[in-house]
Design a protein around this motif. Structure first.
Motif, short mmCIF file in Angstrom:
data_model
loop_
_atom_site.label_atom_id
_atom_site.label_comp_id
_atom_site.label_asym_id
_atom_site.label_seq_id
_atom_site.Cartn_x
_atom_site.Cartn_y
_atom_site.Cartn_z
N UNK A 191 -24.08 -15.79 51.39
CA UNK A 191 -24.73 -16.33 50.20
C UNK A 191 -25.81 -17.33 50.58
N UNK A 192 -25.55 -18.13 51.60
CA UNK A 192 -26.57 -19.08 52.08
C UNK A 192 -27.77 -18.34 52.61
N UNK A 193 -27.53 -17.25 53.33
CA UNK A 193 -28.64 -16.43 53.85
C UNK A 193 -29.48 -15.89 52.70
N UNK A 194 -28.82 -15.35 51.69
CA UNK A 194 -29.53 -14.75 50.56
C UNK A 194 -30.38 -15.79 49.85
N UNK A 195 -29.81 -16.97 49.59
CA UNK A 195 -30.58 -18.03 48.92
C UNK A 195 -31.76 -18.47 49.79
N UNK A 196 -31.54 -18.56 51.08
CA UNK A 196 -32.62 -18.98 52.00
C UNK A 196 -33.73 -17.94 52.05
N UNK A 197 -33.35 -16.66 51.93
CA UNK A 197 -34.33 -15.58 51.99
C UNK A 197 -35.30 -15.61 50.82
N UNK A 198 -34.86 -16.19 49.69
CA UNK A 198 -35.75 -16.26 48.52
C UNK A 198 -36.16 -17.71 48.23
N UNK A 199 -36.02 -18.56 49.26
CA UNK A 199 -36.49 -19.95 49.20
C UNK A 199 -35.83 -20.76 48.09
N UNK A 200 -34.54 -20.55 47.90
CA UNK A 200 -33.77 -21.36 46.95
C UNK A 200 -33.04 -22.45 47.74
N UNK A 205 -25.06 -5.12 47.94
CA UNK A 205 -24.45 -5.36 46.63
C UNK A 205 -24.22 -6.84 46.42
N UNK A 206 -23.72 -7.51 47.46
CA UNK A 206 -23.48 -8.96 47.35
C UNK A 206 -24.78 -9.70 47.11
N UNK A 207 -25.83 -9.33 47.85
CA UNK A 207 -27.12 -10.00 47.71
C UNK A 207 -27.65 -9.85 46.29
N UNK A 208 -27.53 -8.66 45.75
CA UNK A 208 -28.02 -8.42 44.38
C UNK A 208 -27.22 -9.21 43.36
N UNK A 240 -19.19 -2.80 59.39
CA UNK A 240 -19.70 -4.10 58.97
C UNK A 240 -21.22 -4.06 58.79
N UNK A 241 -21.75 -5.17 58.33
CA UNK A 241 -23.19 -5.35 58.11
C UNK A 241 -24.03 -4.89 59.29
N UNK A 242 -23.68 -5.34 60.50
CA UNK A 242 -24.47 -4.99 61.68
C UNK A 242 -24.41 -3.50 61.95
N UNK A 243 -23.24 -2.91 61.78
CA UNK A 243 -23.11 -1.47 61.98
C UNK A 243 -23.99 -0.68 61.04
N UNK A 244 -24.08 -1.15 59.81
CA UNK A 244 -24.93 -0.44 58.83
C UNK A 244 -26.40 -0.54 59.22
N UNK A 245 -26.82 -1.68 59.80
CA UNK A 245 -28.20 -1.82 60.25
C UNK A 245 -28.49 -0.92 61.46
N UNK A 296 -24.18 -12.04 56.92
CA UNK A 296 -25.02 -10.92 56.49
C UNK A 296 -26.12 -11.48 55.61
N UNK A 297 -27.07 -10.64 55.25
CA UNK A 297 -28.17 -11.09 54.40
C UNK A 297 -29.52 -10.68 54.95
N UNK A 298 -30.56 -10.80 54.15
CA UNK A 298 -31.90 -10.37 54.58
C UNK A 298 -32.42 -11.08 55.82
N UNK A 299 -32.21 -12.40 55.92
CA UNK A 299 -32.73 -13.12 57.08
C UNK A 299 -31.95 -12.76 58.34
N UNK A 300 -30.64 -12.63 58.21
CA UNK A 300 -29.82 -12.19 59.35
C UNK A 300 -30.25 -10.80 59.79
N UNK A 301 -30.58 -9.96 58.83
CA UNK A 301 -31.03 -8.60 59.16
C UNK A 301 -32.27 -8.63 60.03
N UNK A 302 -33.19 -9.51 59.72
CA UNK A 302 -34.43 -9.57 60.52
C UNK A 302 -34.15 -10.09 61.93
#
Length: 312
Positions: free
Chosen positions: A52-61, A143-146, A204-209, A291-297
């Motif tokens: 959740x922290x990653x997701x908020x950080x990814x959209x500058x919240x 799904x969690x990010x959304x 897990x998240x990494x496996x999906x990437x 997990x999250x957009x920033x972790x993905x990058x």
């Protein structure tokens, strides 16, 4: 109609319009523990999940408080510059309720593993969002990010962040398809602990990437159903993760020391994946803990660097 009567009528209509507008702006989302409504003016955000922290950080919240990452007493290194001054309100295993109350949150974004008993306490403090997913379900991180994004009225920003990940993954997949034969793409992720290596679930998240960019994530069938990782492996059993590619994750200095010691052992040196130089040491706080957009990058950076080192 008198002027006073007219003004009273206009005021009444305005009040109704404002109330309707506010009601429409509030957001109701479906969560693990039922529907939860978040007010439209929610700005004080507390995250009790690293994702959740990653997701908020990814959209500058800006986040007021969050849990510490595994193996540390603060947030993950890759998020430190995104959330300067953030207050730590616990760990992934234990929340400091008093610290959460002190932040007076408008909304609490929790992990899907939050127990009902804790939810009942937290939901009395602020609307608490708990995804109805499991970490070992491929794609659940999106799904969690959304859900987190919708809860704070930022669905469009979340979609843009997810699209950026998908676009980059598609670009890397082109490189994988062009340079690595289809039958040489099996990849394991192992988190190195003082007790030995544990194999992370392929789902897990990494496996999906990894799958998204053209690799085939594997866990050797070493995990019990629904578990995120295996029991620790002895050095003698490392051959079970001797695939085409191996990502070695460490959470902290203890893990790094254990990995350095393992690398000096004959059992490690005998691995074909080591001999072919298809290994990479990666940040376990990202690769095996969130997990999250920033972790993905960050993960895509590591994959791309390994590819470049082996395709030049």
């Amino acid at each position: 109609m008198s002027l006073i009567h007219h003004l009273k009528r206009v005021s009444a209509v305005s009040i109704i319009a404002l109330a309707t507008s506010a009601a429409l702006a509030d957001v109701t989302v479906a969560t693990k523990y039922g529907e939860v409504t978040v007010k439209d003016n929610a700005t004080q955000v507390v995250t009790l999940a690293e994702s959740a922290l990653d997701v908020m950080s990814a959209i500058d919240v800006e986040v007021a408080g969050s849990v510490a990452t595994r193996g540390s007493d603060t947030v993950s290194r890759y998020l430190e510059d995104k959330q300067a001054g953030i207050q730590i309100v616990g760990t992934a295993r234990e929340t400091n309720i008093e610290a959460v109350i002190g932040l007076r949150p408008d909304v609490i974004l929790a992990s899907s593993s939050l127990p009902k008993a804790q939810y009942d306490v937290l939901s009395k403090i602020a609307p608490t969002i708990v995804p109805d997913t499991t970490s070992t379900t491929p794609g659940s991180w999106k799904q969690d990010a959304r859900l987190y994004g919708k809860a704070i009225g930022q669905s469009d920003a979340i979609e843009q962040a997810l699209k950026a990940v998908d676009d980059r993954a598609a670009s890397i997949k082109e490189k994988v398809d062009a340079n690595i034969p289809a039958d040489q793409r099996t990849a394991f992720i192992a988190r190195w602990m003082p007790q030995g290596a544990i194999v992370m679930s392929k789902d897990l998240f990494v496996g999906s990437l990894l799958n998204q960019v053209g690799f085939k994530a594997d866990d050797g069938g070493l995990l019990k159903p629904g578990r995120p990782h295996s029991s620790p492996l002895s050095l003698e059993n490392l051959s079970t993760i001797d695939g085409d590619w191996l990502f070695l994750a460490t959470l902290n200095d203890d893990g790094k020391e254990a990995l350095d010691a393992a690398k000096k052992s004959p059992a490690f040196a005998r691995l074909d994946v080591v001999k072919s130089n298809h290994t990479a040491t990666v940040d376990g706080q990202v690769w095996s803990s969130t997990s999250g957009p920033l972790a993905a990058h960050v993960i895509l950076d590591d994959i791309e660097a390994l590819l470049e080192a082996n395709t030049q």
